[in-house]
Design an enzyme around this catalytic site. Structure first.
Site, PDB file in Angstrom:
ATOM      1  N   VAL A   1      12.786  32.216 -15.873  1.00  0.00           N
ATOM      2  CA  VAL A   1      12.600  31.639 -15.131  1.00  0.00           C
ATOM      3  C   VAL A   1      11.802  31.862 -14.068  1.00  0.00           C
ATOM      4  O   VAL A   1      11.862  32.926 -13.785  1.00  0.00           O
ATOM      5  CB  VAL A   1      13.865  30.523 -14.213  1.00  0.00           C
ATOM      6  N   CYS A   2      10.178  31.496 -13.763  1.00  0.00           N
ATOM      7  CA  CYS A   2       9.876  32.161 -12.755  1.00  0.00           C
ATOM      8  C   CYS A   2       9.826  31.642 -11.409  1.00  0.00           C
ATOM      9  O   CYS A   2       9.532  30.357 -11.285  1.00  0.00           O
ATOM     10  CB  CYS A   2       8.269  32.509 -13.640  1.00  0.00           C
ATOM     11  N   LEU A   3      10.824  32.212 -11.330  1.00  0.00           N
ATOM     12  CA  LEU A   3      10.813  31.479  -9.264  1.00  0.00           C
ATOM     13  C   LEU A   3      10.946  32.458  -7.795  1.00  0.00           C
ATOM     14  O   LEU A   3      12.491  33.587  -8.692  1.00  0.00           O
ATOM     15  CB  LEU A   3      12.451  30.988  -9.670  1.00  0.00           C
TER      16      LEU A   3
ATOM     17  N   CYS B   1       6.750  37.030 -13.021  1.00  0.00           N
ATOM     18  CA  CYS B   1       6.535  35.856 -12.655  1.00  0.00           C
ATOM     19  C   CYS B   1       5.935  36.664 -11.051  1.00  0.00           C
ATOM     20  O   CYS B   1       6.791  37.463 -10.424  1.00  0.00           O
ATOM     21  CB  CYS B   1       6.652  34.476 -12.647  1.00  0.00           C
TER      22      CYS B   1
END
EC number: 2.3.2.23
Length: 184
Positions: free
Chosen positions: A84-86, A171
């Site tokens: 996940v890119c958060l 990210c």
């Protein structure tokens, strides 16, 4: 028992006592899977995912690693690893956050407001920017194919080797606009 381990125990127990189904791995509180439903009024509504969570030794001062086990078509989720890119998980995590924040706020907002300008899934980002209708159709196809209740019980074996890639901080974007509006 040190303060971080008490906090870990409290956060995991709070998640277990909520509406989420939590399955511990190796009978510990450092690694577990959580059943996560797509947010209402989103393209992902009706989808069910198993999300793998790993809590580092430094939790809550270090962020948890979060990754989807069954496939999801989203610009900010790596299609193969589920990473996940958060920003709020990878770069701006605070001990003020807890695991309920991840599942009740952060992941739902990620699905509601994808950021195509800093993707982990280039195909999803490109399709979202070029042909929104086709992007939405592909999201729904993935939900129908991979995000059903029956998919979450038998997806462990095929994805076990990829768990190390989850939330690896690759990210670089800021999600300051995350709660604002969806990218056009």
């Amino acid at each position: 028992m040190s303060s971080p381990s008490k906090r870990r125990e409290m956060d995991v127990m709070k998640l277990m006592m909520s509406d989420y189904s939590v399955e511990t791995i190796n009978d510990g509180l450092s690694e577990f899977n959580v059943v996560f439903n797509g947010p209402k009024e989103s393209l992902y509504e009706g989808g069910v995912w198993k999300v793998h969570v790993e809590l580092p030794d430094g939790y809550p001062y270090k962020s948890p690693s979060i990754g989807f086990i069954n496939k999801i078509f989203h610009p900010n989720v790596d299609e193969l690893s589920g990473s996940v890119c958060l920003d709020v998980i990878n770069q701006s995590w605070s001990p003020m956050f807890d695991l309920l924040n991840v599942f009740e706020v952060f992941l739902p907002q990620l699905l509601l407001y994808p950021n195509a300008s800093d993707p982990l899934n280039g195909d999803a980002a490109s399709l979202m920017m070029k042909d929104r209708q086709q992007y939405e159709q592909k999201v729904k196809e993935y939900c129908d194919r991979y995000a059903k209740k029956e998919n979450i019980s038998n997806s462990d074996a095929e994805d076990e080797s990829e768990e190390e890639d989850i939330s690896d901080g690759r990210c670089t974007s800021s999600d300051d606009e995350l709660a604002g509006h969806a990218d056009p």
